[in-house]
Write a protein that holds these residues in place. Structure first.
Motif, mmCIF file in Angstrom:
data_model
loop_
_atom_site.group_PDB
_atom_site.id
_atom_site.type_symbol
_atom_site.label_atom_id
_atom_site.label_comp_id
_atom_site.label_asym_id
_atom_site.label_seq_id
_atom_site.Cartn_x
_atom_site.Cartn_y
_atom_site.Cartn_z
ATOM 1 N N LEU A 78 -12.794 2.529 3.763
ATOM 2 C CA LEU A 78 -11.350 2.732 3.690
ATOM 3 C C LEU A 78 -10.936 2.752 2.225
ATOM 4 O O LEU A 78 -11.585 2.122 1.379
ATOM 5 C CB LEU A 78 -10.592 1.603 4.399
ATOM 6 N N TYR A 79 -9.858 3.464 1.942
ATOM 7 C CA TYR A 79 -9.329 3.568 0.589
ATOM 8 C C TYR A 79 -7.837 3.260 0.632
ATOM 9 O O TYR A 79 -7.123 3.734 1.516
ATOM 10 C CB TYR A 79 -9.556 4.989 0.059
ATOM 11 N N PHE A 80 -7.397 2.474 -0.328
ATOM 12 C CA PHE A 80 -5.984 2.131 -0.443
ATOM 13 C C PHE A 80 -5.518 2.348 -1.881
ATOM 14 O O PHE A 80 -6.226 1.984 -2.823
ATOM 15 C CB PHE A 80 -5.744 0.655 -0.101
ATOM 16 N N GLN A 81 -4.341 2.926 -2.041
ATOM 17 C CA GLN A 81 -3.659 2.929 -3.335
ATOM 18 C C GLN A 81 -2.501 1.964 -3.181
ATOM 19 O O GLN A 81 -1.695 2.084 -2.243
ATOM 20 C CB GLN A 81 -3.151 4.319 -3.705
ATOM 21 N N VAL A 82 -2.422 0.983 -4.081
ATOM 22 C CA VAL A 82 -1.490 -0.121 -3.929
ATOM 23 C C VAL A 82 -0.572 -0.196 -5.145
ATOM 24 O O VAL A 82 -1.022 -0.060 -6.287
ATOM 25 C CB VAL A 82 -2.258 -1.455 -3.764
ATOM 26 N N ASN A 83 0.708 -0.445 -4.888
ATOM 27 C CA ASN A 83 1.676 -0.646 -5.954
ATOM 28 C C ASN A 83 1.617 -2.112 -6.385
ATOM 29 O O ASN A 83 2.048 -2.995 -5.649
ATOM 30 C CB ASN A 83 3.082 -0.281 -5.473
ATOM 31 N N ASP A 119 -13.857 -3.299 -3.549
ATOM 32 C CA ASP A 119 -13.874 -2.924 -4.964
ATOM 33 C C ASP A 119 -12.517 -2.368 -5.359
ATOM 34 O O ASP A 119 -12.113 -1.317 -4.866
ATOM 35 C CB ASP A 119 -14.978 -1.883 -5.187
ATOM 36 N N GLY A 120 -11.812 -3.085 -6.240
ATOM 37 C CA GLY A 120 -10.488 -2.641 -6.644
ATOM 38 C C GLY A 120 -10.301 -2.678 -8.143
ATOM 39 O O GLY A 120 -10.893 -3.503 -8.835
ATOM 40 N N GLY A 121 -9.469 -1.785 -8.628
ATOM 41 C CA GLY A 121 -9.155 -1.760 -10.047
ATOM 42 C C GLY A 121 -8.064 -0.755 -10.325
ATOM 43 O O GLY A 121 -7.647 -0.002 -9.459
ATOM 44 N N GLY A 122 -7.579 -0.786 -11.556
ATOM 45 C CA GLY A 122 -6.542 0.147 -11.936
ATOM 46 C C GLY A 122 -5.905 -0.248 -13.243
ATOM 47 O O GLY A 122 -6.494 -0.979 -14.052
ATOM 48 N N TYR A 123 -4.663 0.191 -13.427
ATOM 49 C CA TYR A 123 -3.951 -0.037 -14.669
ATOM 50 C C TYR A 123 -2.464 -0.168 -14.370
ATOM 51 O O TYR A 123 -1.931 0.553 -13.518
ATOM 52 C CB TYR A 123 -4.193 1.137 -15.630
ATOM 53 N N SER A 124 -1.806 -1.069 -15.066
ATOM 54 C CA SER A 124 -0.363 -1.278 -14.960
ATOM 55 C C SER A 124 0.005 -1.637 -13.523
ATOM 56 O O SER A 124 -0.403 -2.674 -13.038
ATOM 57 C CB SER A 124 0.384 -0.046 -15.468
ATOM 58 N N THR A 125 0.753 -0.784 -12.825
ATOM 59 C CA THR A 125 1.163 -1.090 -11.455
ATOM 60 C C THR A 125 0.453 -0.209 -10.430
ATOM 61 O O THR A 125 0.927 -0.045 -9.312
ATOM 62 C CB THR A 125 2.685 -0.935 -11.284
ATOM 63 N N ASN A 126 -0.678 0.368 -10.811
ATOM 64 C CA ASN A 126 -1.467 1.206 -9.899
ATOM 65 C C ASN A 126 -2.837 0.572 -9.686
ATOM 66 O O ASN A 126 -3.606 0.445 -10.637
ATOM 67 C CB ASN A 126 -1.645 2.614 -10.464
ATOM 68 N N THR A 127 -3.114 0.188 -8.446
ATOM 69 C CA THR A 127 -4.410 -0.382 -8.098
ATOM 70 C C THR A 127 -5.032 0.451 -6.997
ATOM 71 O O THR A 127 -4.348 0.852 -6.050
ATOM 72 C CB THR A 127 -4.264 -1.846 -7.654
ATOM 73 N N TYR A 128 -6.318 0.722 -7.131
ATOM 74 C CA TYR A 128 -7.070 1.528 -6.176
ATOM 75 C C TYR A 128 -8.147 0.637 -5.584
ATOM 76 O O TYR A 128 -8.885 -0.012 -6.316
ATOM 77 C CB TYR A 128 -7.674 2.746 -6.873
ATOM 78 N N LEU A 129 -8.226 0.598 -4.277
ATOM 79 C CA LEU A 129 -9.119 -0.323 -3.587
ATOM 80 C C LEU A 129 -9.988 0.431 -2.595
ATOM 81 O O LEU A 129 -9.472 1.120 -1.708
ATOM 82 C CB LEU A 129 -8.285 -1.388 -2.870
ATOM 83 N N SER A 174 0.843 -1.201 0.000
ATOM 84 C CA SER A 174 0.000 0.000 0.000
ATOM 85 C C SER A 174 0.871 1.241 0.000
ATOM 86 O O SER A 174 1.834 1.341 0.762
ATOM 87 C CB SER A 174 -0.919 0.023 1.227
ATOM 88 N N GLN A 175 0.533 2.184 -0.867
ATOM 89 C CA GLN A 175 1.248 3.449 -0.951
ATOM 90 C C GLN A 175 0.490 4.560 -0.222
ATOM 91 O O GLN A 175 1.099 5.475 0.306
ATOM 92 C CB GLN A 175 1.442 3.845 -2.414
ATOM 93 N N THR A 176 -0.841 4.472 -0.228
ATOM 94 C CA THR A 176 -1.700 5.467 0.404
ATOM 95 C C THR A 176 -2.836 4.738 1.104
ATOM 96 O O THR A 176 -3.394 3.792 0.561
ATOM 97 C CB THR A 176 -2.294 6.426 -0.651
ATOM 98 N N THR A 177 -3.165 5.196 2.303
ATOM 99 C CA THR A 177 -4.303 4.650 3.040
ATOM 100 C C THR A 177 -5.121 5.821 3.573
ATOM 101 O O THR A 177 -4.552 6.758 4.137
ATOM 102 C CB THR A 177 -3.822 3.782 4.227
ATOM 103 N N LYS A 178 -6.434 5.772 3.360
ATOM 104 C CA LYS A 178 -7.337 6.792 3.895
ATOM 105 C C LYS A 178 -8.464 6.091 4.641
ATOM 106 O O LYS A 178 -8.987 5.093 4.178
ATOM 107 C CB LYS A 178 -7.917 7.649 2.777
ATOM 108 N N GLY A 179 -8.844 6.652 5.779
ATOM 109 C CA GLY A 179 -9.956 6.098 6.547
ATOM 110 C C GLY A 179 -9.447 5.389 7.785
ATOM 111 O O GLY A 179 -8.256 5.390 8.077
ATOM 112 N N PRO A 180 -10.335 4.789 8.535
ATOM 113 C CA PRO A 180 -11.739 4.559 8.198
ATOM 114 C C PRO A 180 -12.601 5.800 8.405
ATOM 115 O O PRO A 180 -12.426 6.539 9.357
ATOM 116 C CB PRO A 180 -12.157 3.439 9.138
ATOM 117 N N ASP A 181 -13.512 5.991 7.463
ATOM 118 C CA ASP A 181 -14.514 7.045 7.543
ATOM 119 C C ASP A 181 -15.867 6.389 7.779
ATOM 120 O O ASP A 181 -16.142 5.319 7.234
ATOM 121 C CB ASP A 181 -14.550 7.844 6.240
ATOM 122 N N ASN A 182 -16.701 7.041 8.575
ATOM 123 C CA ASN A 182 -18.039 6.517 8.836
ATOM 124 C C ASN A 182 -18.921 6.687 7.611
ATOM 125 O O ASN A 182 -18.863 7.726 6.935
ATOM 126 C CB ASN A 182 -18.666 7.224 10.031
#
Length: 115
Positions: free
Chosen positions: A32-37, A86-96, A16-24
């Motif tokens: 929660l949101y994650f940006q993953v390499n 729910d995750g998706g992205g392109y190349s080496t960038n995945t957003y979850l 994980s490169q970025t983590t946001k949350g937890p938000d109510n």
């Protein structure tokens, strides 16, 4: 399940490169949101395994992809808790985006976070 216990049920994806949350969110849930390499297919396959290690039973899998992009959406239960992953992205960038509730809500919508 008490809502304050939900974050302990959600694994942080490897790389994980970025983590946001937890938000109510509605119905006592969290987002929660994650940006993953990593490629979407690899990240989502690994995340499914991480969910299962945390006790989730993944009950629905919808996958998509092609041309270097892709992703997957899972739903699952962990005791009485319900989750949408729910995750998706392109190349080496995945957003979850992850949403979890103490019980399954009438409308288990997990809106994508700000990117």
């Amino acid at each position: 399940m008490a809502a304050d216990k939900l974050p302990s049920l959600v694994p942080t994806p490897a790389n994980s490169q970025t983590t946001k949350g937890p938000d109510n969110i509605a119905d006592g849930g969290i987002h929660l949101y994650f940006q993953v390499n990593g490629s979407p297919a690899d990240v989502m396959t690994a995340y499914k395994a991480a969910l299962e290690e945390k006790g989730w039973t993944v009950t629905t899998m919808v996958t998509s992809g092609g041309q270097g992009g892709g992703g997957a959406t899972y739903t699952g239960t962990n005791g009485g808790a319900y989750g949408v992953f729910d995750g998706g992205g392109y190349s080496t960038n995945t957003y979850l985006d992850v949403c979890a509730w103490p019980t399954k809500p009438a409308n288990p919508n997990c809106s994508r976070g700000d990117r």
